[in-house]
Design a protein around this motif. Structure first.
Motif, PDB file in Angstrom:
ATOM      1  N   CYS A   6      80.685  40.694   7.414  1.00 19.90           N
ATOM      2  CA  CYS A   6      81.199  41.953   6.872  1.00 19.90           C
ATOM      3  C   CYS A   6      81.885  41.695   5.542  1.00 19.90           C
ATOM      4  O   CYS A   6      83.114  41.740   5.445  1.00 19.90           O
ATOM      5  N   SER A   7      81.060  41.365   4.533  1.00 19.49           N
ATOM      6  CA  SER A   7      81.562  41.040   3.206  1.00 19.49           C
ATOM      7  C   SER A   7      80.492  41.377   2.177  1.00 19.49           C
ATOM      8  O   SER A   7      79.292  41.229   2.455  1.00 19.49           O
ATOM      9  N   PRO A   8      80.897  41.817   0.974  1.00 26.01           N
ATOM     10  CA  PRO A   8      79.916  42.098  -0.066  1.00 26.01           C
ATOM     11  C   PRO A   8      79.260  40.831  -0.622  1.00 26.01           C
ATOM     12  O   PRO A   8      78.259  40.892  -1.317  1.00 26.01           O
ATOM     13  N   ASP A   9      79.832  39.666  -0.325  1.00 33.34           N
ATOM     14  CA  ASP A   9      79.294  38.400  -0.804  1.00 33.34           C
ATOM     15  C   ASP A   9      79.141  37.446   0.384  1.00 33.34           C
ATOM     16  O   ASP A   9      79.944  36.529   0.577  1.00 33.34           O
ATOM     17  N   PRO A  10      78.101  37.650   1.198  1.00 34.59           N
ATOM     18  CA  PRO A  10      77.931  36.864   2.434  1.00 34.59           C
ATOM     19  C   PRO A  10      77.895  35.360   2.233  1.00 34.59           C
ATOM     20  O   PRO A  10      78.476  34.611   3.012  1.00 34.59           O
ATOM     21  N   GLU A  11      77.204  34.902   1.189  1.00 33.12           N
ATOM     22  CA  GLU A  11      77.069  33.456   0.988  1.00 33.12           C
ATOM     23  C   GLU A  11      78.420  32.789   0.745  1.00 33.12           C
ATOM     24  O   GLU A  11      78.743  31.774   1.360  1.00 33.12           O
ATOM     25  N   THR A  12      79.211  33.389  -0.154  1.00 29.24           N
ATOM     26  CA  THR A  12      80.539  32.843  -0.424  1.00 29.24           C
ATOM     27  C   THR A  12      81.427  32.943   0.802  1.00 29.24           C
ATOM     28  O   THR A  12      82.206  32.028   1.102  1.00 29.24           O
ATOM     29  N   PHE A  13      81.321  34.047   1.522  1.00 27.41           N
ATOM     30  CA  PHE A  13      82.129  34.249   2.724  1.00 27.41           C
ATOM     31  C   PHE A  13      81.880  33.122   3.729  1.00 27.41           C
ATOM     32  O   PHE A  13      82.806  32.517   4.254  1.00 27.41           O
ATOM     33  N   ILE A  14      80.615  32.839   3.986  1.00 21.24           N
ATOM     34  CA  ILE A  14      80.249  31.828   4.974  1.00 21.24           C
ATOM     35  C   ILE A  14      80.742  30.445   4.554  1.00 21.24           C
ATOM     36  O   ILE A  14      81.179  29.641   5.379  1.00 21.24           O
ATOM     37  N   GLN A  15      80.714  30.161   3.261  1.00 20.96           N
ATOM     38  CA  GLN A  15      81.154  28.857   2.764  1.00 20.96           C
ATOM     39  C   GLN A  15      82.664  28.669   2.894  1.00 20.96           C
ATOM     40  O   GLN A  15      83.138  27.548   3.089  1.00 20.96           O
ATOM     41  N   ARG A  16      83.421  29.771   2.796  1.00 20.67           N
ATOM     42  CA  ARG A  16      84.878  29.655   2.720  1.00 20.67           C
ATOM     43  C   ARG A  16      85.604  29.987   4.024  1.00 20.67           C
ATOM     44  O   ARG A  16      86.765  29.618   4.189  1.00 20.67           O
ATOM     45  N   PHE A  17      84.971  30.700   4.929  1.00 18.80           N
ATOM     46  CA  PHE A  17      85.580  31.045   6.211  1.00 18.80           C
ATOM     47  C   PHE A  17      85.781  29.753   7.007  1.00 18.80           C
ATOM     48  O   PHE A  17      84.830  29.070   7.364  1.00 18.80           O
TER      49      PHE A  17
END
Length: 243
Positions: free
Chosen positions: A60-71
């Protein structure tokens, strides 16, 4: 004669200035050494094949790739595991900006049995989430490893593919070398003692408490960033705990 006196005064002033500068430099070096908070990783780690973080596809983010890398859970990246001497330790996870408003927290015994679970509120702006286990949660047992994790409720629902991150924690006895040295009041000395004995979660929680008490202390922010960077969490080292 006046010229000679002036030269002498200037010479004395130069000596005082050089001495003062030198002493200031020494003080800064000593101060930096006093602030150093190295972490000495313990032996062992997460159970083989059952550690590590996993993320779902429903981001649930406008930038899925970055979200997955940083979560991520705040634990040493090489082991995804940390020690605590607390019955109910404080845990931390970094959540990037998200449209989710809630997260589901669970902590399980090594055999998979649920130890405690609860809902958490999260900020849409993201940041480091502090997770305090309530008094209603059973205390962690000495010597036992637990897997803890949080899943985001995208669109208010928990799904099989909800973004999820997890880590491991083990409660140990307070080392005898620390008996009488740990007080209820947080201090940099405690942070250093925990770090030297490989007690990750209490070290991190104590440093976070100091940051809460002194939000404008740039030295504490530097120590926080250096600590996270030293265990492979450099990507989020500049983030501040949401206390």
């Amino acid at each position: 004669m006046k010229t000679s006196k002036a030269v002498k005064r200037n010479h004395i002033f130069s000596i005082v200035l050089i001495t003062s500068t030198f002493l200031l430099g020494v003080d800064r070096l000593l101060d930096r050494a006093a602030w150093a908070v190295p972490f000495n990783p313990p032996s062992g780690g997460a159970p083989k094949g059952r550690g590590g973080a996993s993320r779902g596809d429903a981001v649930c983010s406008p930038d899925p790739e970055t979200f997955i890398q940083r979560f991520t859970a705040l634990a040493p990246s090489d082991s995804n595991y940390g020690l605590t001497v607390s019955q109910r330790p404080t845990l931390f996870a970094y959540i990037p900006p998200t449209s989710a408003q809630k997260a589901f927290f669970t902590i399980k015994e090594e055999n998979g049995r649920v130890h405690h679970q609860m809902m958490l509120s999260i900020a849409s702006k993201g940041g480091i989430l502090r997770i305090n286990l309530p008094q209603s949660a059973p205390p962690l047992k000495l010597g036992q490893r637990y897997q803890w994790g949080i899943a985001l409720l995208c669109k208010g629902k928990l799904r099989p593919d909800s973004p999820f991150v997890s880590s491991w924690v083990q409660r140990v006895e307070l080392p005898t070398s620390l008996t009488g040295k740990i007080s209820p009041s947080a201090s940099m000395e405690q942070v250093a003692l925990y770090g030297a004995n490989g007690i990750w979660y209490d070290m991190l929680a104590t440093l976070a408490e100091l940051k809460q008490q002194q939000p404008n202390n740039s030295g504490l922010q530097s120590r926080w960033s250096e600590l996270l960077s030293s265990v492979g969490l450099g990507a989020i080292a500049q983030e501040t705990p949401d206390l």
